[in-house]
Design a protein around this motif. Structure first.
Motif, PDB file in Angstrom:
ATOM      1  N   MET A 194       0.709  -1.132   0.078  1.00 16.87           N
ATOM      2  CA  MET A 194      -0.033  -0.123  -0.017  1.00 16.87           C
ATOM      3  C   MET A 194       0.936   1.210   0.174  1.00 16.87           C
ATOM      4  SD  MET A 194      -3.289  -1.042   0.534  1.00 16.87           S
ATOM      5  CE  MET A 194      -3.707  -2.758   0.750  1.00 16.87           C
ATOM      6  N   ASN A 195       0.583   2.527  -0.628  1.00 13.65           N
ATOM      7  CA  ASN A 195       1.016   3.644  -0.658  1.00 13.65           C
ATOM      8  C   ASN A 195       0.117   4.825  -0.774  1.00 13.65           C
ATOM      9  OD1 ASN A 195       3.355   5.284  -1.109  1.00 13.65           O
ATOM     10  ND2 ASN A 195       4.151   4.293  -2.476  1.00 13.65           N
ATOM     11  N   ASN A 196       0.442   5.560  -0.037  1.00 11.41           N
ATOM     12  CA  ASN A 196      -0.279   7.076   0.073  1.00 11.41           C
ATOM     13  C   ASN A 196      -1.992   6.647   0.127  1.00 11.41           C
ATOM     14  OD1 ASN A 196       1.931   8.485   0.046  1.00 11.41           O
ATOM     15  ND2 ASN A 196       2.150   8.543  -2.286  1.00 11.41           N
ATOM     16  N   GLY A 197      -2.366   5.686   0.706  1.00 10.18           N
ATOM     17  CA  GLY A 197      -3.771   5.430   0.889  1.00 10.18           C
ATOM     18  C   GLY A 197      -4.274   4.595  -0.085  1.00 10.18           C
ATOM     19  N   PHE A 198      -3.566   4.116  -1.177  1.00 12.28           N
ATOM     20  CA  PHE A 198      -3.906   3.199  -2.146  1.00 12.28           C
ATOM     21  C   PHE A 198      -4.314   1.751  -1.482  1.00 12.28           C
ATOM     22  CE2 PHE A 198      -3.448  -0.162  -5.369  1.00 12.28           C
ATOM     23  CZ  PHE A 198      -3.811   0.532  -6.433  1.00 12.28           C
ATOM     24  N   ASP A 199      -5.156   1.360  -1.954  1.00 13.30           N
ATOM     25  CA  ASP A 199      -6.005   0.102  -1.218  1.00 13.30           C
ATOM     26  C   ASP A 199      -6.152  -0.989  -2.288  1.00 13.30           C
ATOM     27  OD1 ASP A 199      -7.574  -1.691   0.227  1.00 13.30           O
ATOM     28  OD2 ASP A 199      -7.947  -0.189   1.593  1.00 13.30           O
ATOM     29  N   GLU A 200      -5.517  -1.944  -2.082  1.00 14.46           N
ATOM     30  CA  GLU A 200      -5.597  -2.988  -3.146  1.00 14.46           C
ATOM     31  C   GLU A 200      -6.985  -3.797  -3.022  1.00 14.46           C
ATOM     32  OE1 GLU A 200      -2.481  -5.845  -3.978  1.00 14.46           O
ATOM     33  OE2 GLU A 200      -0.984  -4.423  -2.950  1.00 14.46           O
ATOM     34  N   VAL A 201      -7.504  -3.897  -1.715  1.00 16.22           N
ATOM     35  CA  VAL A 201      -8.738  -4.476  -1.656  1.00 16.22           C
ATOM     36  C   VAL A 201      -9.957  -3.917  -2.456  1.00 16.22           C
ATOM     37  CG1 VAL A 201     -10.611  -5.048   0.078  1.00 16.22           C
ATOM     38  CG2 VAL A 201      -8.140  -5.596   0.655  1.00 16.22           C
ATOM     39  N   ILE A 202      -9.773  -2.359  -2.281  1.00 16.61           N
ATOM     40  CA  ILE A 202     -10.872  -1.610  -2.950  1.00 16.61           C
ATOM     41  C   ILE A 202     -10.481  -1.375  -4.319  1.00 16.61           C
ATOM     42  CG2 ILE A 202     -11.629   0.874  -2.990  1.00 16.61           C
ATOM     43  CD1 ILE A 202     -11.126   1.105  -0.068  1.00 16.61           C
ATOM     44  N   HIS A 203      -9.173  -1.463  -4.828  1.00 17.71           N
ATOM     45  CA  HIS A 203      -8.882  -1.209  -6.088  1.00 17.71           C
ATOM     46  C   HIS A 203      -9.461  -2.000  -7.191  1.00 17.71           C
ATOM     47  CE1 HIS A 203      -7.077   0.940  -9.254  1.00 17.71           C
ATOM     48  NE2 HIS A 203      -6.423  -0.115  -9.951  1.00 17.71           N
ATOM     49  N   GLN A 204      -9.927  -3.311  -6.803  1.00 12.25           N
ATOM     50  CA  GLN A 204     -10.204  -4.500  -7.856  1.00 12.25           C
ATOM     51  C   GLN A 204     -11.701  -3.661  -8.540  1.00 12.25           C
ATOM     52  OE1 GLN A 204     -13.249  -6.331  -8.066  1.00 12.25           O
ATOM     53  NE2 GLN A 204     -12.398  -7.547  -9.474  1.00 12.25           N
ATOM     54  N   PRO A 205     -12.006  -3.796  -9.793  1.00 10.50           N
ATOM     55  CA  PRO A 205     -12.872  -2.662 -10.423  1.00 10.50           C
ATOM     56  C   PRO A 205     -14.092  -3.237  -9.875  1.00 10.50           C
ATOM     57  CG  PRO A 205     -11.162  -3.736 -12.062  1.00 10.50           C
ATOM     58  CD  PRO A 205     -10.848  -4.455 -10.804  1.00 10.50           C
ATOM     59  N   VAL A 206     -14.516  -4.317  -9.599  1.00 13.51           N
ATOM     60  CA  VAL A 206     -16.031  -4.566  -9.162  1.00 13.51           C
ATOM     61  C   VAL A 206     -16.255  -4.038  -7.535  1.00 13.51           C
ATOM     62  CG1 VAL A 206     -17.729  -6.459  -8.597  1.00 13.51           C
ATOM     63  CG2 VAL A 206     -16.459  -6.490 -10.632  1.00 13.51           C
ATOM     64  N   ARG A 207     -15.027  -4.173  -6.952  1.00 16.11           N
ATOM     65  CA  ARG A 207     -15.365  -3.684  -5.553  1.00 16.11           C
ATOM     66  C   ARG A 207     -15.174  -2.249  -5.561  1.00 16.11           C
ATOM     67  NH1 ARG A 207     -12.072  -8.739  -4.432  1.00 16.11           N
ATOM     68  NH2 ARG A 207     -10.210  -7.542  -4.373  1.00 16.11           N
ATOM     69  N   LEU A 208     -14.374  -1.668  -6.309  1.00 16.98           N
ATOM     70  CA  LEU A 208     -14.078  -0.112  -6.450  1.00 16.98           C
ATOM     71  C   LEU A 208     -15.570   0.328  -6.698  1.00 16.98           C
ATOM     72  CD1 LEU A 208     -12.330   2.196  -6.402  1.00 16.98           C
ATOM     73  CD2 LEU A 208     -12.093   2.027  -8.864  1.00 16.98           C
ATOM     74  N   ARG A 209     -16.406  -0.260  -7.644  1.00 16.36           N
ATOM     75  CA  ARG A 209     -17.730   0.198  -8.138  1.00 16.36           C
ATOM     76  C   ARG A 209     -18.935   0.154  -6.900  1.00 16.36           C
ATOM     77  NH1 ARG A 209     -19.419  -2.990 -12.483  1.00 16.36           N
ATOM     78  NH2 ARG A 209     -21.498  -1.762 -12.649  1.00 16.36           N
ATOM     79  N   ILE A 210     -18.554  -1.168  -5.982  1.00 14.53           N
ATOM     80  CA  ILE A 210     -19.564  -1.010  -4.918  1.00 14.53           C
ATOM     81  C   ILE A 210     -19.294  -0.290  -3.953  1.00 14.53           C
ATOM     82  CG2 ILE A 210     -19.931  -2.866  -2.999  1.00 14.53           C
ATOM     83  CD1 ILE A 210     -19.094  -5.248  -4.746  1.00 14.53           C
ATOM     84  N   MET A 211     -18.072   0.243  -3.711  1.00 14.69           N
ATOM     85  CA  MET A 211     -17.602   1.147  -2.591  1.00 14.69           C
ATOM     86  C   MET A 211     -18.002   2.294  -2.982  1.00 14.69           C
ATOM     87  SD  MET A 211     -16.052  -0.408  -0.063  1.00 14.69           S
ATOM     88  CE  MET A 211     -15.102   0.863   0.801  1.00 14.69           C
ATOM     89  N   ALA A 212     -18.049   2.919  -4.317  1.00 14.17           N
ATOM     90  CA  ALA A 212     -18.356   4.125  -4.889  1.00 14.17           C
ATOM     91  C   ALA A 212     -19.877   4.250  -4.653  1.00 14.17           C
ATOM     92  CB  ALA A 212     -18.116   4.291  -6.531  1.00 14.17           C
ATOM     93  N   THR A 213     -20.899   3.163  -4.976  1.00 11.33           N
ATOM     94  CA  THR A 213     -22.190   3.136  -4.933  1.00 11.33           C
ATOM     95  C   THR A 213     -22.561   3.154  -3.520  1.00 11.33           C
ATOM     96  OG1 THR A 213     -22.164   1.757  -6.728  1.00 11.33           O
ATOM     97  CG2 THR A 213     -24.447   1.814  -5.473  1.00 11.33           C
ATOM     98  N   LEU A 214     -21.739   2.586  -2.605  1.00  7.90           N
ATOM     99  CA  LEU A 214     -22.217   2.728  -1.037  1.00  7.90           C
ATOM    100  C   LEU A 214     -21.767   4.243  -0.740  1.00  7.90           C
ATOM    101  CD1 LEU A 214     -21.403  -0.729   0.046  1.00  7.90           C
ATOM    102  CD2 LEU A 214     -23.521  -0.047  -0.313  1.00  7.90           C
ATOM    103  N   ALA A 215     -20.597   4.731  -1.079  1.00 10.83           N
ATOM    104  CA  ALA A 215     -20.081   5.945  -0.481  1.00 10.83           C
ATOM    105  C   ALA A 215     -21.134   7.068  -1.096  1.00 10.83           C
ATOM    106  CB  ALA A 215     -18.724   6.176  -0.982  1.00 10.83           C
TER     107      ALA A 215
END
Lengths: 107, 187
Positions: free
Chosen positions: A1-22
């Protein structure tokens, strides 16, 4: 991880899930079928990614019965919201070249 | 793990798209209730004018509009509590109040008007509110406002004795269908 970059979130589907929930108000739960429709995912695909996010402590899932039917509600946790904000900031930093290397971020 | 600027740009675009979709669904969720409520009031009042008498329609408008106003206010409070968007809800409330006051003052200057003219007048005023709401917040309302206005003008010009029926099924029906469609989109 670097500067807040999060591998768990970065996966494309998970990124969209997190964005929708956020995009929802803090602490506002959404139904599993609503999330599935919003993201055009299958039950299995969404369920698997939600489990990963739940293990990371980014979402909470609550199962209940409504009219004798199982209902799953998903909520973005405060930790998840903070991690998402940090992750988006890290992506923006990559674009603006705020991280050392202009084209790559390594961890 | 390494990520290029292109991948970062792609990820940010995906975030923007997903958040935009979720926010649109949220605004539809809020708007659907109000559209169904006012569409229902229109159908009941104009329906009474069509099927019973215009006197009854007048009494129903007098009774149901304040009730609708109170329910709208309560809904705005609920939206504020649930979504924390007090500023937007308050601004929409202020716009609606300003429009109503403008409508009443203008009506005071131009009256007396016939039942049909007053109906057309309030449709124009309230649909102007929808258009403004569409310009400022939810684009769907812009098209709904323009659509109902055009429909009302057609009914006003050509329906003759079927004015109330046209307003019930055409304008009220359009609002109810629009509210139902918004609800369906966010189910």
């Amino acid at each position: 991880m670097n500067n807040g970059f999060d591998e768990v979130i970065h996966q494309p589907v998970r990124l969209r899930i997190m964005a929708t929930l956020a995009a929802r108000p803090a602490g506002d739960p959404v139904d599993f079928p609503w999330l599935k429709r919003m993201l055009s995912l299958t039950d299995g695909n969404l369920g698997a990614h939600l489990l990963t996010l739940e293990k990371a402590g980014y979402v909470t899932m609550e199962k209940s019965f409504v009219d004798r039917r199982p209902k799953t509600s998903v909520t973005l946790s405060p930790t998840g919201r903070a991690a998402f904000i940090r992750h988006v900031a890290s992506l923006e930093a990559i674009l603006t070249g705020a991280v050392g290397d202009e084209s790559k971020i390594e961890d | 793990m390494s990520i290029s600027t292109e991948e970062a740009a792609q990820a940010l675009a995906s975030v923007k798209e997903a958040m935009g979709r979720a926010r649109l669904a949220q605004s539809y969720e809020v708007a659907s209730v109000m559209t169904l409520l006012w569409g229902g009031i229109w159908m009941v009042c104009y329906g009474a004018g069509w099927l019973v008498s215009r006197e009854l329609a007048g009494a129903l408008w007098t009774g149901l509009v304040p009730i609708g106003g109170v329910l709208t206010g309560l809904w705005c409070v609920r939206v504020k509590r649930r979504h924390g968007e007090g500023q937007t809800a308050a601004r929409i409330g202020e716009m609606a109040l300003a429009l109503w006051l403008f409508g009443f003052l203008l009506l005071h200057l131009v009256r007396p008007l016939s039942y049909v003219q007053i109906s057309a007048y309030w449709t124009l005023v309230s649909m102007l509110g929808y258009v403004l709401l569409g310009i400022a917040y939810v684009r769907f309302y812009l098209w709904l406002g323009i659509g109902v206005t055009l429909l009302m003008l057609a009914i006003y010009s050509w329906a003759g004795p079927w004015f109330d029926a046209g307003m019930t099924l055409g304008c009220g029906g359009t609002l109810v269908l629009a509210g139902g469609w918004l609800k369906w989109k966010t189910r």
